[in-house]
Write a protein that holds these residues in place. Structure first.
Motif, PDB file in Angstrom:
ATOM      1  N   LEU B  51       0.845  -1.209   0.000  1.00  0.00           N
ATOM      2  CA  LEU B  51       0.000   0.000   0.000  1.00  0.00           C
ATOM      3  C   LEU B  51       0.873   1.249   0.000  1.00  0.00           C
ATOM      4  O   LEU B  51       0.582   2.242  -0.670  1.00  0.00           O
ATOM      5  N   GLY B  52       1.990   1.141   0.778  1.00  0.00           N
ATOM      6  CA  GLY B  52       2.904   2.285   0.853  1.00  0.00           C
ATOM      7  C   GLY B  52       3.587   2.552  -0.476  1.00  0.00           C
ATOM      8  O   GLY B  52       4.076   3.662  -0.734  1.00  0.00           O
ATOM      9  N   PRO B  58       1.605   9.550 -13.917  1.00  0.00           N
ATOM     10  CA  PRO B  58       0.935  10.244 -15.033  1.00  0.00           C
ATOM     11  C   PRO B  58      -0.296   9.485 -15.525  1.00  0.00           C
ATOM     12  O   PRO B  58      -1.317  10.087 -15.870  1.00  0.00           O
ATOM     13  N   ALA B  59      -0.205   8.093 -15.462  1.00  0.00           N
ATOM     14  CA  ALA B  59      -1.357   7.326 -15.953  1.00  0.00           C
ATOM     15  C   ALA B  59      -2.256   6.869 -14.820  1.00  0.00           C
ATOM     16  O   ALA B  59      -2.770   5.777 -14.809  1.00  0.00           O
ATOM     17  N   GLY B  60      -2.340   7.711 -13.813  1.00  0.00           N
ATOM     18  CA  GLY B  60      -3.180   7.363 -12.659  1.00  0.00           C
ATOM     19  C   GLY B  60      -2.358   6.685 -11.577  1.00  0.00           C
ATOM     20  O   GLY B  60      -1.134   6.863 -11.539  1.00  0.00           O
ATOM     21  N   VAL B  61      -3.052   5.861 -10.791  1.00  0.00           N
ATOM     22  CA  VAL B  61      -2.372   5.192  -9.662  1.00  0.00           C
ATOM     23  C   VAL B  61      -1.453   4.107 -10.207  1.00  0.00           C
ATOM     24  O   VAL B  61      -1.824   3.343 -11.092  1.00  0.00           O
ATOM     25  N   GLN B  62      -0.247   4.045  -9.671  1.00  0.00           N
ATOM     26  CA  GLN B  62       0.681   2.969 -10.080  1.00  0.00           C
ATOM     27  C   GLN B  62       1.580   2.572  -8.934  1.00  0.00           C
ATOM     28  O   GLN B  62       1.657   3.265  -7.924  1.00  0.00           O
ATOM     29  N   LEU B  63       2.249   1.444  -9.096  1.00  0.00           N
ATOM     30  CA  LEU B  63       3.145   0.948  -8.035  1.00  0.00           C
ATOM     31  C   LEU B  63       4.546   1.414  -8.280  1.00  0.00           C
ATOM     32  O   LEU B  63       5.010   1.402  -9.426  1.00  0.00           O
ATOM     33  N   ASP B  64       5.178   1.820  -7.236  1.00  0.00           N
ATOM     34  CA  ASP B  64       6.564   2.257  -7.371  1.00  0.00           C
ATOM     35  C   ASP B  64       7.448   1.011  -7.358  1.00  0.00           C
ATOM     36  O   ASP B  64       7.625   0.359  -6.319  1.00  0.00           O
ATOM     37  N   GLN B 129      -8.906   1.704   1.611  1.00  0.00           N
ATOM     38  CA  GLN B 129      -9.565   2.817   0.903  1.00  0.00           C
ATOM     39  C   GLN B 129      -8.463   3.808   0.603  1.00  0.00           C
ATOM     40  O   GLN B 129      -7.860   4.365   1.527  1.00  0.00           O
ATOM     41  N   ARG B 130      -8.160   3.956  -0.664  1.00  0.00           N
ATOM     42  CA  ARG B 130      -7.046   4.865  -0.986  1.00  0.00           C
ATOM     43  C   ARG B 130      -7.358   5.571  -2.316  1.00  0.00           C
ATOM     44  O   ARG B 130      -7.962   4.952  -3.206  1.00  0.00           O
ATOM     45  N   PHE B 131      -6.899   6.768  -2.454  1.00  0.00           N
ATOM     46  CA  PHE B 131      -7.115   7.562  -3.692  1.00  0.00           C
ATOM     47  C   PHE B 131      -8.577   7.491  -4.121  1.00  0.00           C
ATOM     48  O   PHE B 131      -8.906   7.384  -5.302  1.00  0.00           O
TER      49      PHE B 131
END
Lengths: 222, 439
Positions: B51-52, B58-64, B129-131
């Motif tokens: 989650l962290g 740029p293309a919305g939510v993504q994983l680092d 619940q995020r973003f």
């Protein structure tokens, strides 16, 4: 011959008394062991017939007491206990013969005769023999010079006693003690009478008189 | 009847198996539970870390990618995730071509999930619940190594348990045989008792055996007393009858009766039968059976007395001899042996001309008693007759009759044999073979 019969069963004692008396024995009868121990040692018996199961004192103890006091009278044990272990025990206590009940009266008679002969050193004789005389104890007669001589009961007793003690000096009182039981009257004149009867039947020399001492059976047959 | 040892072993094995299996299985279960509890927290941490790693790109939510653990990138590494959004699903690279199915409920899944290469997955689902979106994160971890080590532990535990069981059984055997030693001792004593080497059991036994031993001893003394009493009663009766019988015999031989021969004869015959019957039964009743060694027959001790008695009875014209090895003891009651020898020797003395000889010898198998006389002997064809006549009272003749009957009773009671043969002394030889007592 004077015998002591120690037997506590009265009917048997009666039978034996009658039989033995018929055979010319003077018999005293006792039923209690304590009496027997005393009387057997004090009276001059020629033979004792002893039952083992006695009131007062057991027969074997009585016998042991007699022997330890030096009494050498022949003792014939008459008992119902006939095992060999008991016979050996009886012999060890000092008995001279052992007869088990029930017995035939003739058997007892023969045993008494042979025991008396043995006690006087005349063993192994089918008949009592002394100095040319043969005594037939069952018929109470004597063979003298090849002839049968009949004897009265009293003569038979006297002669038997003489023949068992040949050559011995026997006083009248000694003879009286051994020929009559404790109950009967002892009159020495009676013995004199019987001695004379015997001399008449068998010859004068057969019995020698020692004045003041008594008689001696010489058996000298003319 | 199964042995106590077997029963104890059987009981012990079943108790130990049940208890051991229960204990092993429940401890494994408890360990599994606590391990899963621990793994649940680490999986929760993993989910938090995932989650962290969310970022708004740029293309919305993504994983680092940089913040992801390397294990998520290596195929089938053993650590997997699946993230579900409302409209899309992300899977970790380590899943490769496998799918991590969506879990039904939040938290640690009760069932292990199937994975590739035989892996079993422990799966945790966490909802966030995020973003402004509903996010379901599922993390899975390969549980197989732990399951394998559990299996390993089970195997080792089973081996150890079996070894322990064998050891326990061996120890139990030793302990039981040690604990039962007093019982074995008592058994030995019972055997000695049977052989007559003792007449009571040792009272010094463990508490548990004490009532048994006391009861046996009580029974023994009771039996002995009863036996003695009945023997005595029979003996007393027999002996008590003998005196009146003596009176009757004496009465029967009176002159008055002799005049009636028929009556006299049949009276005498009947009296004779009564007498023989009594003597025979008394002899049988007296047979003592097993006795203590102290009451055994010592040849050197007893024979002189017996021979003195025989000499007294049969006169001195007979030459009586005996031979026995010194110190020889016949292991039977001395009174019974005396009765046996007394009767045979008495018979021999009756028939002998001049000599009677007794020889006693012992061998490994038993004892042999030979009684020789120089009398007329018995023809071979009549010998069996004489032997069997002893057992029939009504046919008896004086001499070889009753005495031999009693002898037969005794020899039979001891399991021996009686033989008649020609004697070296030209008369009859009575040979008695007695078996040695079993040890």
């Amino acid at each position: 011959m004077r015998l002591l019969l120690v037997e506590d069963h009265v009917p048997l004692a009666d039978e034996l008394l009658a039989g033995l008396t018929r055979q010319g024995y003077a018999v005293d009868w006792l039923a209690d062991g304590r009496d027997a121990a005393y009387q057997g040692a004090t009276e001059p018996y020629d033979l004792i017939i002893l039952d083992l199961g006695l009131p007062g004192k057991p027969g074997l103890e009585v016998l042991q007491e007699w022997r330890s006091n030096g009494l050498s009278t022949p003792v014939l044990i008459l008992t119902a206990r006939g095992s060999w272990a008991e016979r050996i025990e009886g012999l060890k206590a000092g008995a001279d013969d052992y007869l088990t009940k029930p017995f035939h009266p003739e058997e007892l008679q023969l045993r008494i005769q042979s025991l008396l002969r043995r006690a006087h050193g005349l063993a192994n004789q089918p008949q009592l023999e002394a100095a040319g005389l043969q005594l037939d104890e069952s018929r109470q007669s004597v063979q003298h010079k090849g002839e049968d001589v009949q004897l009265t009961a009293a003569e038979f007793r006297l002669l038997r006693y003489f023949m068992l003690h040949p050559g011995q000096l026997l006083s009248k009182s000694h003879l009286a003690e051994h020929l009559y039981d404790g109950e009967s009257e002892r009159d020495s004149n009676v013995i004199e009478v019987h001695v004379n009867h015997l001399r008449r039947k068998l010859g004068r020399e057969i019995i020698e008189t020692r004045r003041g001492q008594g008689y001696r059976f010489t058996g000298a047959v003319p | 009847m199964r042995s106590i040892q077997q029963r104890l072993s059987f009981g012990l094995i079943s108790v130990l198996l049940v208890a051991g299996l229960l204990l092993a299985q429940s401890s494994l279960w408890l360990f599994d539970r606590s391990l899963r509890g621990y793994l649940q927290t680490t999986l929760q941490d993993e989910a938090q870390a995932l989650l962290g790693a969310f970022e708004r790109g740029p293309a919305g939510v993504q994983l680092d990618e940089r913040r992801l653990s390397a294990a998520y990138k290596r195929p089938y590494s053993g650590l997997y995730f699946r993230i579900d959004f409302a409209d899309q699903t992300w899977r970790s690279r380590s899943l490769w071509d496998r799918d991590l199915p969506r879990a039904q409920h939040v938290g640690l899944q009760r069932e292990l999930g199937d994975g590739p290469q035989g892996q079993s997955w422990l799966v945790l689902r966490a909802d966030y619940q995020r973003f402004g979106q509903q996010i379901e994160i599922q993390v899975a971890r390969d549980y197989t190594p732990i399951l394998n080590s559990f299996r390993q532990v089970q195997k080792v535990g089973l081996g150890l348990g079996l070894a322990a069981l064998v050891l326990i059984l061996l120890l139990q055997r030793v302990i039981v045989s040690r604990a039962l030693r007093p019982l074995e001792m008592t058994r030995q004593q019972l055997k000695q008792l049977q052989q007559g080497q003792r007449n009571q059991l040792d009272q010094n036994v463990p508490l548990e055996l004490e009532p048994l031993v006391a009861q046996i001893n009580h029974l023994l003394s009771h039996t002995e007393e009863t036996l003695k009493r009945s023997r005595n009663a029979l003996g007393n009766l027999g002996h008590a009858l003998k005196t009146p019988l003596a009176v009757l015999v004496s009465l029967a031989s009176r002159e008055e009766l002799k005049r009636i021969p028929d009556l006299h004869d049949s009276l005498n015959q009947q009296l004779k039968q009564i007498e023989q019957r009594i003597a025979r039964e008394l002899g049988r009743a007296k047979l003592a059976g097993e006795v203590l060694p102290g009451a055994h027959f010592d040849c050197a001790n007893e024979l002189p007395g017996l021979f003195a008695t025989l000499t007294m009875i049969h006169g001195r014209h007979l030459q009586l001899d005996w031979h026995a090895p010194g110190q020889l003891r016949l292991p039977w009651d001395r009174e019974d042996v005396l009765e046996l020898l007394g009767n045979v020797l008495d018979n021999a003395c009756k028939w002998a001309d001049s000599r009677v000889q007794l020889s006693v010898s012992s061998s490994a198998d038993g004892y042999t008693l030979c009684i020789d006389d120089d009398g007329p002997g018995i023809e071979p064809e009549r010998r069996q007759d004489v032997l069997s006549r002893g057992s029939r009272l009504d046919e008896q003749v004086a001499g070889h009759g009753l005495g031999l009957g009693i002898v037969r009773d005794i020899v039979d009671a001891w399991g021996g044999t009686l033989e008649l043969s020609d004697s070296a002394l030209d008369g009859l030889c009575v040979q008695i073979n007695l078996p040695a007592k079993r040890a």
